[in-house]
Design a protein around this motif. Structure first.
Motif, PDB file in Angstrom:
ATOM      1  N   GLY A  40       3.962   8.937   0.068  1.00  0.00           N
ATOM      2  CA  GLY A  40       5.018   8.074  -0.448  1.00  0.00           C
ATOM      3  C   GLY A  40       5.347   6.915   0.468  1.00  0.00           C
ATOM      4  N   SER A  41       4.831   6.952   1.702  1.00  0.00           N
ATOM      5  CA  SER A  41       5.089   5.853   2.636  1.00  0.00           C
ATOM      6  C   SER A  41       4.457   4.576   2.120  1.00  0.00           C
ATOM      7  CB  SER A  41       4.511   6.173   4.015  1.00  0.00           C
ATOM      8  OG  SER A  41       5.169   7.273   4.577  1.00  0.00           O
ATOM      9  N   ARG A  42       5.166   3.484   2.355  1.00  0.00           N
ATOM     10  CA  ARG A  42       4.676   2.156   1.972  1.00  0.00           C
ATOM     11  C   ARG A  42       4.283   1.445   3.253  1.00  0.00           C
ATOM     12  NH1 ARG A  42       7.028   0.350  -3.068  1.00  0.00           N
ATOM     13  NH2 ARG A  42       7.484  -1.663  -2.130  1.00  0.00           N
ATOM     14  N   ILE A  43       3.055   0.931   3.271  1.00  0.00           N
ATOM     15  CA  ILE A  43       2.549   0.332   4.500  1.00  0.00           C
ATOM     16  C   ILE A  43       2.046  -1.087   4.245  1.00  0.00           C
ATOM     17  CG2 ILE A  43       2.024   2.551   5.574  1.00  0.00           C
ATOM     18  CD1 ILE A  43      -0.868   2.207   4.803  1.00  0.00           C
ATOM     19  N   SER A  44       1.909  -1.826   5.307  1.00  0.00           N
ATOM     20  CA  SER A  44       1.565  -3.248   5.251  1.00  0.00           C
ATOM     21  C   SER A  44       0.092  -3.483   4.931  1.00  0.00           C
ATOM     22  CB  SER A  44       1.904  -3.888   6.598  1.00  0.00           C
ATOM     23  OG  SER A  44       1.348  -5.165   6.704  1.00  0.00           O
ATOM     24  N   LEU A  53       0.848  -1.184   0.000  1.00  0.00           N
ATOM     25  CA  LEU A  53       0.000   0.000   0.000  1.00  0.00           C
ATOM     26  C   LEU A  53       0.882   1.231   0.000  1.00  0.00           C
ATOM     27  CD1 LEU A  53      -2.634  -1.126   2.639  1.00  0.00           C
ATOM     28  CD2 LEU A  53      -2.778  -1.252   0.157  1.00  0.00           C
ATOM     29  N   VAL A  54       0.471   2.253  -0.748  1.00  0.00           N
ATOM     30  CA  VAL A  54       1.243   3.483  -0.871  1.00  0.00           C
ATOM     31  C   VAL A  54       0.345   4.665  -0.526  1.00  0.00           C
ATOM     32  CG1 VAL A  54       2.615   4.944  -2.417  1.00  0.00           C
ATOM     33  CG2 VAL A  54       2.628   2.451  -2.713  1.00  0.00           C
ATOM     34  N   VAL A  55       0.824   5.536   0.348  1.00  0.00           N
ATOM     35  CA  VAL A  55       0.102   6.754   0.693  1.00  0.00           C
ATOM     36  C   VAL A  55       0.328   7.764  -0.436  1.00  0.00           C
ATOM     37  CG1 VAL A  55      -0.109   8.651   2.349  1.00  0.00           C
ATOM     38  CG2 VAL A  55       0.387   6.318   3.147  1.00  0.00           C
TER      39      VAL A  55
END
Length: 193
Positions: free
Chosen positions: A71-75, A52-54
């Motif tokens: 741009g943060s990548r999350i689980s 997932l990408v913000v």
């Protein structure tokens, strides 16, 4: 070596693609209204190749915020946004989303994940204690595309405001977020029709 440096320019170029740029453009006024009315931060998340990408984020109007960077990548597994995507995916798509891209195995999934996802589908939203930051409750709702599939998730990392007695409580913030999710879905549906 030391001749080249990776910057956010590549991220910006990737997200200037028309579908993502259009979604962000349609969403930003709604995100700003939500942040103002709920007095909370909010972010928009898309699914991209098992992560997932913000892609958009708005801080609340106060001095104090819990937010996540664009741009943060999350689980997929331990976030409200991930639960929304997984809950509305077909069984086959869910299996692919959870599969490790290297080992092609499904290791380390929580025992109650299926029940949790069924509850998210039934309610139409996720509300869960953050597994990253103490004292934060993740509120997440789906953004539906024109074909009825989830194209994004809208998430508020809710924190109780002690400095503003009139600030919306968790239930009020959740209702504002659900309204915002419906509005973004409607805007996107109209724009691509």
């Amino acid at each position: 070596g030391d001749r080249y440096e990776l910057t956010l320019k590549l991220f910006e170029l990737a997200h200037m693609a028309p579908p993502v740029a259009r979604l962000v453009g349609q969403s930003m006024p709604v995100l700003r209204s939500f942040a103002r009315d709920a007095q909370q931060a909010v972010h928009l998340v898309i699914y991209d190749r098992n992560i997932l990408v913000v892609v958009a984020q708005v801080d609340g109007p106060g001095y104090w915020n819990v937010s996540i960077r664009v741009g943060s990548r999350i689980s997929m597994v331990n976030t409200g946004s991930g639960h929304v995507f997984l809950a509305y995916a077909t069984e086959e798509d869910r299996h692919l989303m959870l599969e490790d891209p290297v080992t092609r195995r499904l290791d380390g999934l929580p025992d109650d994940l299926e029940q949790r996802l069924a509850l998210v589908r039934q309610r139409g939203y996720e509300t869960m204690a953050s597994l990253q930051v103490a004292g934060v409750t993740n509120l997440s709702v789906p953004i539906f595309g024109p074909l009825g599939s989830v194209i994004a998730a809208l998430t508020c990392p809710y924190t109780q405001r002690l400095d503003a007695a009139d600030a919306p409580d968790l239930e009020q913030a959740l209702e504002l977020l659900r309204q915002a999710g419906r509005e973004v879905s409607d805007r996107h549906r109209v724009a691509v029709s």
